[in-house]
Scaffold this active site. Structure first.
Site, PDB file in Angstrom:
ATOM      1  N   SER A 175       0.839  -1.191   0.000  1.00 44.35           N
ATOM      2  CA  SER A 175       0.000   0.000   0.000  1.00 44.35           C
ATOM      3  C   SER A 175       0.884   1.256   0.000  1.00 44.35           C
ATOM      4  O   SER A 175       1.684   1.424  -0.916  1.00 44.35           O
ATOM      5  CB  SER A 175      -0.962  -0.042   1.193  1.00 44.35           C
ATOM      6  OG  SER A 175      -1.962   0.932   1.061  1.00 44.35           O
ATOM      7  N   ASP A 338      -9.206  -5.226  -5.244  1.00 48.12           N
ATOM      8  CA  ASP A 338      -8.888  -4.026  -4.467  1.00 48.12           C
ATOM      9  C   ASP A 338      -9.774  -2.870  -4.916  1.00 48.12           C
ATOM     10  O   ASP A 338      -9.811  -2.521  -6.096  1.00 48.12           O
ATOM     11  CB  ASP A 338      -7.406  -3.683  -4.678  1.00 48.12           C
ATOM     12  CG  ASP A 338      -6.873  -2.686  -3.676  1.00 48.12           C
ATOM     13  OD1 ASP A 338      -7.669  -1.925  -3.087  1.00 48.12           O
ATOM     14  OD2 ASP A 338      -5.647  -2.658  -3.482  1.00 48.12           O
ATOM     15  N   HIS A 371      -8.432  -4.702  -0.625  1.00 45.78           N
ATOM     16  CA  HIS A 371      -7.098  -4.125  -0.458  1.00 45.78           C
ATOM     17  C   HIS A 371      -6.283  -4.904   0.567  1.00 45.78           C
ATOM     18  O   HIS A 371      -5.077  -5.114   0.396  1.00 45.78           O
ATOM     19  CB  HIS A 371      -7.233  -2.663  -0.028  1.00 45.78           C
ATOM     20  CG  HIS A 371      -5.964  -1.884   0.024  1.00 45.78           C
ATOM     21  ND1 HIS A 371      -5.198  -1.608  -1.092  1.00 45.78           N
ATOM     22  CD2 HIS A 371      -5.310  -1.305   1.072  1.00 45.78           C
ATOM     23  CE1 HIS A 371      -4.132  -0.901  -0.744  1.00 45.78           C
ATOM     24  NE2 HIS A 371      -4.178  -0.704   0.568  1.00 45.78           N
TER      25      HIS A 371
END
Length: 392
Positions: A175, A338, A371
């Site tokens: 991320s 995601d 995610h």
């Protein structure tokens, strides 16, 4: 469910990791700089960040794997601080002796970011708007300079240089950590041999920038925020609660949420009584966020949002220009479902690198988390990670 939800809300420490094959004991250390000059040319005095290491640095100091953490995470990537810890670091399933990132081979380092979202956690060490400005004796507030992903990288680089390290076997991040990983490869190509981007992107597009701004606005609309000058009064905890809830909602996929939350009954009584009453699904989303809000700092979250919004790999005018200097082998591992950093963003970056003749691998992580597959489903890519790190 209570314990699971408490960890979900942090995005950082949702820990459904496998039991440790052998306990790794880690220690939080502090790196200090008398001053640091940001990428934008501003000076910050008395900078401190926390860091952790796993494994042993070899004599040549060339077995270093740097782990760069995500938005609401910190440097606690693996192991435990003590026997009393209920949970290990967020990537403990892949970092450790004999694991994908094998600490029998590699010296693994992870560093708390500047402006870490959770400066009030006891094991987070960071400098940011809540820190005391040596020139005034008061918290910086919004006088703290805007920082970028490059600044996070540069502080990490200063720590590595202090340890006598001048080469990274690999840099691996998820991320926001993936933004730092690719920034490392773009800004300091002579340092980076391998780069792994998990649930990441080479730059943020308009859609994603807009989504992040909603997190920021939740804080700015809290009356207690007071333009960032709240350190002598009540903190804007309602705004932080809303921001954390929005982060959680965006980082998770309906497949998981719809399984975890009890199905709403038809016309629930509380919902009919008043529009001010929270429905069960909303209670599920907000309860732990409220409890965790005091550990965060509102201004720190705003600065992290801005650092992400400004991101283009290499800090050049275009992503294509920013990627040109990358010489590292690269591996992209987006999550197939995601909804926060959608996989097309990693795919676009990987394709641009391929067009330049760079060495690129791309595989998607599958799972119910959206995610957060980058944290909880990462072990499905353990063999690929191990091969990527060992193949010349």
């Amino acid at each position: 469910m209570t314990r699971l939800w408490t960890t979900v809300i942090s995005i950082a420490v949702l820990l459904i990791s496998l039991p440790l094959a052998a306990e790794q004991w880690v220690e939080k250390k502090t790196f200090s700089m008398d001053s640091y000059t940001t990428h934008g040319g501003e000076t910050i005095k008395d900078v401190k960040v926390g860091w952790e290491s796993y494994g042993t640095l070899n004599e040549a100091k060339d077995n270093v794997v740097l782990i760069t953490h995500f938005f609401s995470g910190n440097s606690h990537a693996a192991g435990k601080y003590s026997e009393d810890d209920q949970q290990a670091g967020y990537w403990d399933s892949i970092i450790g002796p004999g694991k994908a990132i094998d600490t029998d081979k590699y010296y693994v380092i992870s560093v708390d970011s500047l402006v870490n979202a959770y400066p009030n956690l006891p094991n987070v060490i960071t400098t940011g708007p809540a820190s005391i400005d040596p020139d005034t004796g008061k918290p910086y507030g919004l006088d703290f300079p805007v920082v970028t992903i490059r600044d996070f990288v540069n502080v990490q680089k200063a720590l590595l240089e202090d340890l006598g390290i001048s080469k990274l076997h690999a840099v691996v991040g998820a991320s926001m950590g993936s933004l730092q990983a690719i920034e490392w490869a773009a800004a300091y190509p002579n340092w980076v041999e391998r780069m792994v981007s998990v649930i990441g992107a080479g730059s943020l597009d308009a859609w994603t920038i807009m989504g992040l701004e909603q997190w920021a606005q939740a804080i700015k609309l809290d009356p207690n925020w007071k333009g960032g000058d709240y350190y002598d009064s009540d903190a804007p905890l309602d705004g932080i609660t809303m921001a954390q809830a929005m982060i959680t909602h965006g980082a998770m996929h309906p497949e998981y949420i719809n399984q975890a939350v009890p199905k709403q009954e038809t016309l629930p009584e509380k919902g009919l009584e008043s529009v001010t009453h929270e429905l069960p699904a909303v209670e599920w989303l907000y309860a732990a966020s409220r409890a965790r809000a005091p550990l965060a700092d509102a201004n720190h979250i705003l600065y992290l949002v801005r650092a992400n919004q400004l991101f283009v790999a290499g800090h050049q005018d275009t992503l294509k220009d920013g990627l040109k200097n990358i010489s590292a082998k690269t591996l992209f591992l987006p999550s197939s479902n995601d909804l926060l950093l959608m996989p097309y963003m990693a795919e676009n970056t990987a394709e641009q690198l391929r067009e330049m003749g760079k060495e690129v691998q791309y595989e998607e992580i599958n799972g119910p988390w959206g995610h957060l597959n980058g944290l909880f489903s990462i072990q499905q890519k353990a063999e690929l990670l191990s091969e990527f790190l060992t193949t010349e």
